[in-house]
Design an enzyme around this catalytic site. Structure first.
Site, mmCIF file in Angstrom:
data_model
loop_
_atom_site.group_PDB
_atom_site.id
_atom_site.type_symbol
_atom_site.label_atom_id
_atom_site.label_comp_id
_atom_site.label_asym_id
_atom_site.label_seq_id
_atom_site.Cartn_x
_atom_site.Cartn_y
_atom_site.Cartn_z
ATOM 1 N N SER A 1 0.841 -1.191 0.000
ATOM 2 C CA SER A 1 0.000 0.000 0.000
ATOM 3 C C SER A 1 0.880 1.246 0.000
ATOM 4 O O SER A 1 1.741 1.374 -0.866
ATOM 5 C CB SER A 1 -0.974 -0.053 1.178
ATOM 6 N N GLU B 1 -9.190 -5.249 -4.441
ATOM 7 C CA GLU B 1 -8.500 -4.277 -3.592
ATOM 8 C C GLU B 1 -9.474 -3.421 -2.787
ATOM 9 O O GLU B 1 -9.297 -3.217 -1.592
ATOM 10 C CB GLU B 1 -7.617 -3.364 -4.454
ATOM 11 N N HIS C 1 -7.617 -5.942 -0.202
ATOM 12 C CA HIS C 1 -6.416 -5.194 0.154
ATOM 13 C C HIS C 1 -5.882 -5.681 1.502
ATOM 14 O O HIS C 1 -6.652 -5.883 2.450
ATOM 15 C CB HIS C 1 -6.795 -3.716 0.245
#
Length: 499
Positions: free
Chosen positions: A180, A309, A405
């Site tokens: 990230s 995600e 995610h």
């Protein structure tokens, strides 16, 4: 009982602890505390010390704008790192430097998800880093250096070059890694002159396309300073403000970004007001054009993303299942590549309802396409790229999270029982989760050690990708439809909308 391990660094002797077959050293300063006169300044070299410094406890995290329990005390010695090593007396071990940065507002190396035990057991020296985030690291202040969080990361990598051999590591075999915003940090480091020579390889999961122009960053910082009652958006005006209050105010500020949509545009869709600034100095440009234009050199790169995600954010916010046609129109207008990206999504996903369109365009714009395009740009710059997509559905919440995610992080670290691992994977360890964890972890170890992830390298003509599912396979890139929509549209810095 054997004596606890000691290592002599360039700054002084540190004493760690033996733990589960390896040695750990925690809370080692790589720069001075960035408080007082050093607040909002570039990191200052760490002071030397006499005697033996105990390195058994994590250093305090920088004040966080995300409400997470990081298992470390508050304090001001924010710029510290931790080392887990199979053997401090060894030599030439490969080194993984992990940047645990989330949303550019959180950086907590003490999170149990980043426990180095399993990776150290596989022969890696693992370094995890605390660096400045939020306003401390990324507020754009005219009287302070920009992108201070990146400067901290460079200072940590310089510490690694000075000292990692004393912990058994090879300073010539350093892989910088993150997920990230940590992956965004890795991508930025690829383009920064000050970072050259500090690492050999790069590992990036879910690379975000989050950057601001100076004009937008200056206006955002001014609005935040005004909210705080500061006299000006400067380091001098903010320096005496309690840092935890500043972090808390940034949290509220981020929650209200939609109110600025008419002037701040795409930035307001991200939930993150303060992100790296393409300032022309610390960060001269975004990674994608720097690589494709030959202004940054290719490298050995392992990069990937998850299939779903955006699902983590829609579930956490309680929005999953409630997205409307207006939400879809807004997402396509603000995030799809212009001028015809919105039409392209409608045409190429003709059966998609609002929910799928929102999820697809957010996943693509924020993480999937920046990651895929980084693989392609790195290959164009002469590097070797290995691309993956995690497609396995997380078992928690009845599978509602999908392949979301952050699911890849506990799998790669082998920390399935950490709090975040349990939230995503549930209380029982499914055999598929254990097998996927082994596959991804072995790919990491192989890559950090040799530069080869274990599957075919990504090349623009074939785009082979490791698809991590119940039965992993190397296949053509799974998100080809989205890739074609975004072809020729690398992530551009957010900017002010014309008035």
């Amino acid at each position: 009982m054997p004596e606890e391990p000691k290592v002599r660094t360039a700054e002084g002797v540190v004493q760690g602890r033996r733990r589960r077959g390896h040695a750990v050293f925690r809370g080692i300063p790589y720069a001075q505390p960035p408080v007082g006169a050093l607040r909002f300044a570039a990191p200052a070299p760490p002071r030397r010390w006499d005697g033996t410094r105990q390195a058994a406890e994590f250093g305090p995290p920088v004040p966080l704008s995300l409400p997470v329990d990081v298992g470390a005390p508050r304090g001001t010695d924010w710029l510290t790192l931790n080392v887990g090593t199979p053997d401090p007396g060894a030599a030439g071990l490969p080194v993984l430097v992990w940047l645990p940065v989330g949303g550019y507002v959180s950086a907590a190396s003490s999170d149990p998800m980043y426990d180095p035990a399993v990776l150290a057991g596989a022969g890696l020296v693992v370094v995890t880093v605390n660096c400045r985030v939020g306003a401390e690291g990324f507020a754009f202040l005219d009287d302070a250096p920009p992108n201070r969080g990146f400067l901290d990361q460079i200072a940590a990598l310089e510490w690694v070059q000075r000292n990692i051999a004393a912990f058994g590591g090879d300073p010539g075999r350093v892989t910088v890694a993150g997920q990230s915003a940590g992956a965004g940090s890795v991508a930025a480091l690829l383009t920064m002159k000050a970072a050259r020579g500090l690492f050999r390889r790069a590992l990036a999961h879910s690379v975000p396309g989050l950057h601001s122009t100076p004009a937008l960053a200056r206006q955002v910082t001014a609005a935040l300073a005004d909210r705080l009652g500061a006299a000006a958006p400067t380091a001098a005006a903010l320096r005496d403000l309690d840092p935890w209050r500043l972090a808390a105010e940034l949290t509220s500020f981020n929650a209200g970004l939609q109110a600025h949509r008419e002037s701040w545009g795409r930035l307001t869709q991200t939930g993150t007001a303060l992100c790296p600034v393409v300032d022309g100095e610390v960060l001269p440009e975004t990674p994608w054009p720097a690589l494709t234009g030959g202004r940054a050199s290719g490298i050995e790169l392992l990069v990937g993303h998850t299939r779903d995600e955006f699902r983590l954010f829609s579930v956490m916010s309680g929005r999953q299942g409630s997205f409307t046609e207006q939400d879809a129109r807004t997402a396509l207008e603000m995030l799809a590549p212009q001028p015809h990206g919105g039409q392209a999504y409608r045409a190429r996903f003709p059966q998609a309802g609002p929910e799928e369109l929102v999820e697809t365009v957010y996943s693509d714009a924020l993480f999937r396409m920046p990651s895929q395009q980084l693989a392609e740009a790195n290959a164009a710059a002469g590097g070797t790229s290995y691309l993956f997509e995690l497609c396995w559905t997380a078992p928690a919440l009845g599978g509602a999270l999908g392949a979301c995610h952050s699911l890849d992080v506990p799998l790669a670290f082998g920390t399935l029982d950490s709090p975040v691992g349990a939230q995503l994977l549930g209380d029982e360890r499914a055999p598929e989760a254990v097998a996927l964890s082994r596959e991804l972890r072995e790919a990491w170890v192989r890559f950090v050690t040799t530069g080869d992830a274990g599957w075919a390298a990504y090349r623009p003509g074939r785009r082979l990708t490791r698809v991590l599912d119940a039965v992993p396979a190397t296949l053509p890139y799974p998100e080809e439809v989205s890739r074609r929509i975004w072809a020729g549209h690398s992530p551009a810095p957010f900017d002010l909308l014309p008035t």
